[in-house]
Design an enzyme around this catalytic site. Structure first.
Site, PDB file in Angstrom:
ATOM      1  N   CYS A  18      -5.624  -3.606 -24.023  1.00  0.00           N
ATOM      2  CA  CYS A  18      -5.773  -4.769 -24.901  1.00  0.00           C
ATOM      3  C   CYS A  18      -4.877  -5.921 -24.435  1.00  0.00           C
ATOM      4  CB  CYS A  18      -5.513  -4.365 -26.349  1.00  0.00           C
ATOM      5  SG  CYS A  18      -6.183  -5.538 -27.555  1.00  0.00           S
TER       6      CYS A  18
ATOM      7  N   HIS B 257      -8.941   0.195 -27.313  1.00  0.00           N
ATOM      8  CA  HIS B 257      -7.792   1.085 -27.482  1.00  0.00           C
ATOM      9  C   HIS B 257      -8.235   2.538 -27.267  1.00  0.00           C
ATOM     10  CE1 HIS B 257      -4.702  -1.720 -28.964  1.00  0.00           C
ATOM     11  NE2 HIS B 257      -5.729  -2.406 -29.443  1.00  0.00           N
TER      12      HIS B 257
ATOM     13  N   GLU C 219      -6.339   5.073 -27.095  1.00  0.00           N
ATOM     14  CA  GLU C 219      -5.399   6.009 -27.718  1.00  0.00           C
ATOM     15  C   GLU C 219      -5.763   6.373 -29.151  1.00  0.00           C
ATOM     16  OE1 GLU C 219      -3.468   1.883 -28.335  1.00  0.00           O
ATOM     17  OE2 GLU C 219      -4.889   2.876 -26.989  1.00  0.00           O
TER      18      GLU C 219
ATOM     19  N   SER D 102      25.863  12.830 -37.908  1.00  0.00           N
ATOM     20  CA  SER D 102      25.644  11.970 -39.073  1.00  0.00           C
ATOM     21  C   SER D 102      24.838  12.684 -40.153  1.00  0.00           C
ATOM     22  CB  SER D 102      24.906  10.697 -38.660  1.00  0.00           C
ATOM     23  OG  SER D 102      23.564  11.006 -38.305  1.00  0.00           O
ATOM     24  N   GLY D 103      24.025  13.651 -39.743  1.00  0.00           N
ATOM     25  CA  GLY D 103      23.108  14.312 -40.657  1.00  0.00           C
ATOM     26  C   GLY D 103      21.690  13.808 -40.527  1.00  0.00           C
ATOM     27  N   GLY D 104      21.490  12.780 -39.693  1.00  0.00           N
ATOM     28  CA  GLY D 104      20.149  12.278 -39.435  1.00  0.00           C
ATOM     29  C   GLY D 104      19.418  13.137 -38.421  1.00  0.00           C
ATOM     30  N   VAL D 105      18.176  12.780 -38.169  1.00  0.00           N
ATOM     31  CA  VAL D 105      17.338  13.593 -37.281  1.00  0.00           C
ATOM     32  C   VAL D 105      17.907  13.630 -35.864  1.00  0.00           C
ATOM     33  CG1 VAL D 105      15.059  13.780 -36.204  1.00  0.00           C
ATOM     34  CG2 VAL D 105      15.250  13.210 -38.637  1.00  0.00           C
ATOM     35  N   ASP D 106      18.295  12.474 -35.322  1.00  0.00           N
ATOM     36  CA  ASP D 106      18.705  12.418 -33.915  1.00  0.00           C
ATOM     37  C   ASP D 106      19.923  13.292 -33.644  1.00  0.00           C
ATOM     38  OD1 ASP D 106      16.642  10.709 -33.430  1.00  0.00           O
ATOM     39  OD2 ASP D 106      17.853   8.895 -33.421  1.00  0.00           O
ATOM     40  N   SER D 107      20.978  13.115 -34.440  1.00  0.00           N
ATOM     41  CA  SER D 107      22.204  13.867 -34.177  1.00  0.00           C
ATOM     42  C   SER D 107      22.027  15.351 -34.502  1.00  0.00           C
ATOM     43  CB  SER D 107      23.377  13.288 -34.969  1.00  0.00           C
ATOM     44  OG  SER D 107      23.189  13.435 -36.363  1.00  0.00           O
TER      45      SER D 107
END
Length: 280
Positions: free
Chosen positions: A82, A168, A170, A222-227
């Site tokens: 696109c 598109h 995808e 931190s308690g987040g997803v990444d960490s």
């Protein structure tokens, strides 16, 4: 990771993450980077192919997102989707019609000549979502497909391995879109690796073990997803040499820090130090 990979340059499309997911489902590793990635950074990644995502902008707009100028001279296969197609045309001296009527919805793709990108496509249904459209081809390119409303719906420069589609592939509304992406990564980029999330985890654990050696590691949690994902992956790799630290800043949700401690103690059997910094 010394594996063949696809780099997706993000120009602001709402579908960019879907492109990456579909490529990974095919069994090829994919990473997303901002459109303004430097030439040096991109070459250091050593991609086997590059996908230019769609985006809401016009190539003619003030401050329109453009990649670095030499991207089409690197010899790396490129697929523009696109807005990515329009960039290919605009930056290679083609003509993009900035006054074209917006097209949104399903369309029927009509093939103009045999090509590697659209090979083996059984369904002609594609999903259009664009304002600008291609009016004149850049030198060295040819039309490989069109629709009733888009005379130039897909293009190629087979010699340079640069391809573009106005639709598109995808999204699920493009019935054989995943096959189009697979044709690009397998037949045009010539990626032979079979990548899975499991192999990614195994490779990453080995890399962590080699890098850490006999040292120990502190992880700020931190308690987040990444960490949290990072901590679990590190623990798989180096076990008790990992020391997680969580700080209750006083700005956490009610009882969030305690729940985090309980979660890790009960399910992951990992060492975590809780620091109460709420007063500070």
């Amino acid at each position: 990771m010394n594996i063949q990979k696809i780099i997706i340059l993000d120009f602001g499309s709402q579908y960019t993450q879907i492109i990456a997911r579909k490529i990974r489902e095919i069994g090829v590793y994919a990473e997303i980077y901002p459109y303004h990635i430097s030439k040096e950074k991109l070459l250091s990644i050593n991609p086997s192919g590059i996908i230019l995502s769609g985006g809401p902008n016009s190539v003619y707009a003030d401050n329109a997102p453009h990649p670095f100028n030499e991207i089409f001279t690197l010899g790396i296969p490129i697929l523009g989707i696109c807005y990515g197609l329009q960039l290919i045309a605009y930056l290679n001296n083609g003509i993009v019609d900035k006054s074209a009527a917006r097209e949104y919805g399903r369309a029927n793709l009509i093939f103009d000549k045999p090509n590697k990108l659209l090979e083996g496509i059984n369904s002609n249904q594609v999903w259009m979502s664009h304002g600008d459209s291609l009016k004149a081809l850049p030198e060295g390119f040819e039309i490989i497909a069109h629709t009733d409303n888009s005379p130039i719906a897909a293009i190629q420069n087979e010699f340079k391995k640069i391809y573009g589609v106005q639709f598109h592939p995808e999204v699920h509304h493009t019935t054989d879109g995943k096959k189009i992406l697979e044709n690009f990564v397998r037949n045009i980029c010539n990626i032979k690796d079979k990548w899975t999330t499991e192999s990614f985890i195994e490779t990453t654990i080995t890399q962590i073990q080699n890098q850490v050696g006999n040292d120990e590691v502190i992880c700020a949690l931190s308690g987040g997803v990444d960490s949290t994902v990072l901590a679990v992956l590190l623990h798989k790799a180096i076990g008790d040499k990992l020391h997680c630290i969580h700080i209750d800043t006083g700005l956490m949700r009610l009882n969030e820090s305690r729940k985090l401690m309980d979660l890790f103690n009960q399910h992951f059997n990992m060492s975590i130090e809780l620091i109460d910094g709420s007063d500070t």
